[in-house]
Design a protein around this motif. Structure first.
Motif, PDB file in Angstrom:
ATOM      1  N   ASP A 103       0.699  -1.225   0.078  1.00  0.00           N
ATOM      2  CA  ASP A 103       0.028   0.064   0.023  1.00  0.00           C
ATOM      3  C   ASP A 103       0.563   1.409  -0.111  1.00  0.00           C
ATOM      4  O   ASP A 103       0.475   2.246  -0.718  1.00  0.00           O
ATOM      5  N   ALA A 104       2.098   1.295   0.938  1.00  0.00           N
ATOM      6  CA  ALA A 104       2.882   2.344   0.722  1.00  0.00           C
ATOM      7  C   ALA A 104       3.556   2.526  -0.526  1.00  0.00           C
ATOM      8  O   ALA A 104       3.752   3.718  -0.929  1.00  0.00           O
ATOM      9  N   LYS A 105       3.854   1.612  -1.114  1.00  0.00           N
ATOM     10  CA  LYS A 105       4.486   1.539  -2.409  1.00  0.00           C
ATOM     11  C   LYS A 105       3.595   2.214  -3.628  1.00  0.00           C
ATOM     12  O   LYS A 105       3.857   3.101  -4.316  1.00  0.00           O
ATOM     13  N   LYS A 106       2.119   1.723  -3.555  1.00  0.00           N
ATOM     14  CA  LYS A 106       1.181   2.274  -4.332  1.00  0.00           C
ATOM     15  C   LYS A 106       1.142   3.790  -4.072  1.00  0.00           C
ATOM     16  O   LYS A 106       0.870   4.432  -5.051  1.00  0.00           O
ATOM     17  N   ALA A 107       0.905   4.038  -2.918  1.00  0.00           N
ATOM     18  CA  ALA A 107       0.710   5.515  -2.484  1.00  0.00           C
ATOM     19  C   ALA A 107       1.651   6.294  -2.813  1.00  0.00           C
ATOM     20  O   ALA A 107       1.800   7.515  -3.462  1.00  0.00           O
ATOM     21  N   THR A 108       3.220   5.783  -2.798  1.00  0.00           N
ATOM     22  CA  THR A 108       4.158   6.832  -3.119  1.00  0.00           C
ATOM     23  C   THR A 108       4.477   6.871  -4.705  1.00  0.00           C
ATOM     24  O   THR A 108       4.738   7.653  -5.254  1.00  0.00           O
ATOM     25  N   GLY A 109       3.973   5.592  -5.455  1.00  0.00           N
ATOM     26  CA  GLY A 109       3.915   5.751  -6.863  1.00  0.00           C
ATOM     27  C   GLY A 109       2.981   6.782  -7.309  1.00  0.00           C
ATOM     28  O   GLY A 109       3.076   7.535  -8.227  1.00  0.00           O
ATOM     29  N   LYS A 110       1.779   6.901  -6.688  1.00  0.00           N
ATOM     30  CA  LYS A 110       0.728   7.968  -7.014  1.00  0.00           C
ATOM     31  C   LYS A 110       1.331   9.291  -6.658  1.00  0.00           C
ATOM     32  O   LYS A 110       0.886  10.148  -7.683  1.00  0.00           O
ATOM     33  N   GLN A 111       1.858   9.343  -5.675  1.00  0.00           N
ATOM     34  CA  GLN A 111       2.439  10.667  -5.363  1.00  0.00           C
ATOM     35  C   GLN A 111       3.529  11.194  -6.134  1.00  0.00           C
ATOM     36  O   GLN A 111       3.637  12.290  -6.627  1.00  0.00           O
ATOM     37  N   LEU A 112       4.340  10.281  -6.657  1.00  0.00           N
ATOM     38  CA  LEU A 112       5.494  10.477  -7.448  1.00  0.00           C
ATOM     39  C   LEU A 112       4.978  11.154  -8.889  1.00  0.00           C
ATOM     40  O   LEU A 112       5.374  12.153  -9.577  1.00  0.00           O
ATOM     41  N   LYS A 113       4.016  10.311  -9.381  1.00  0.00           N
ATOM     42  CA  LYS A 113       3.220  10.560 -10.835  1.00  0.00           C
ATOM     43  C   LYS A 113       2.580  12.269 -10.474  1.00  0.00           C
ATOM     44  O   LYS A 113       2.719  12.774 -11.388  1.00  0.00           O
TER      45      LYS A 113
END
Length: 171
Positions: free
Chosen positions: A145-155
């Motif tokens: 979940d953290a990886k997904k959230a971080t990926g969304k935030q990076l985009k």
């Protein structure tokens, strides 16, 4: 706790508690059964082993872990301890059984199957999460979940930076 767990845990634990109490009462007999195993283990163990004390430790552990399993407290740890002790008991009882007669061999096989069944039961109890995810599962999914959230935030940040650059360059 479900009704099945409420009934099954004390039923499974009862055998271990009774066997543990028996080991505590008859530590000499248990020590005699453990003696051949400990003689072989003494060659590799760096410390001297007292068979009677080990018999008492095993009995006490069975009583304590069995009681905790029956009460549903620390049940996975208790069941893991009981699985290890059950495997040890299975080996010791199998090796020390009288096989000079046909009845003795049948009794040895019956005890072996009983002990293997109990070991299987406590192994199942050791992995039972009572319908709740284990800590490993929770940690793994938290990381995903953290990886997904971080990926969304990076985009999202990348888009905002590109928009700001385009705005600054175009201005």
């Amino acid at each position: 706790m479900s009704l099945v767990r409420f009934l099954a845990r004390p039923m499974l634990a009862s055998s271990f508690v009774i066997a543990g109490l028996d080991k505590l009462k008859n530590a000499d007999d248990t020590a005699k059964q453990l003696s051949p195993l400990l003689r072989r283990a003494a060659e590799t163990l760096p410390f001297a082993t007292d068979e009677k004390m080990l018999a008492r430790v095993i009995g006490g552990t069975q009583v304590g872990a069995g009681a905790l399993l029956a009460l549903g407290k620390c049940s996975r740890i208790s069941a893991t301890l009981l699985a290890g002790i059950s495997a040890l008991n299975t080996f010791v009882e199998y090796r020390s059984a009288d096989i000079s007669t046909k009845e003795g061999r049948i009794a040895r096989r019956s005890r072996l199957l009983k002990n293997l069944s109990l070991t299987g039961g406590v192994l199942l109890a050791a992995v039972d999460t009572a319908g709740r995810p284990s800590l490993a599962w929770r940690a793994e999914h938290l990381a995903m979940d953290a990886k997904k959230a971080t990926g969304k935030q990076l985009k999202k940040t990348d888009r905002a930076v590109r928009k700001a650059v385009d705005h600054a360059v175009g201005a």
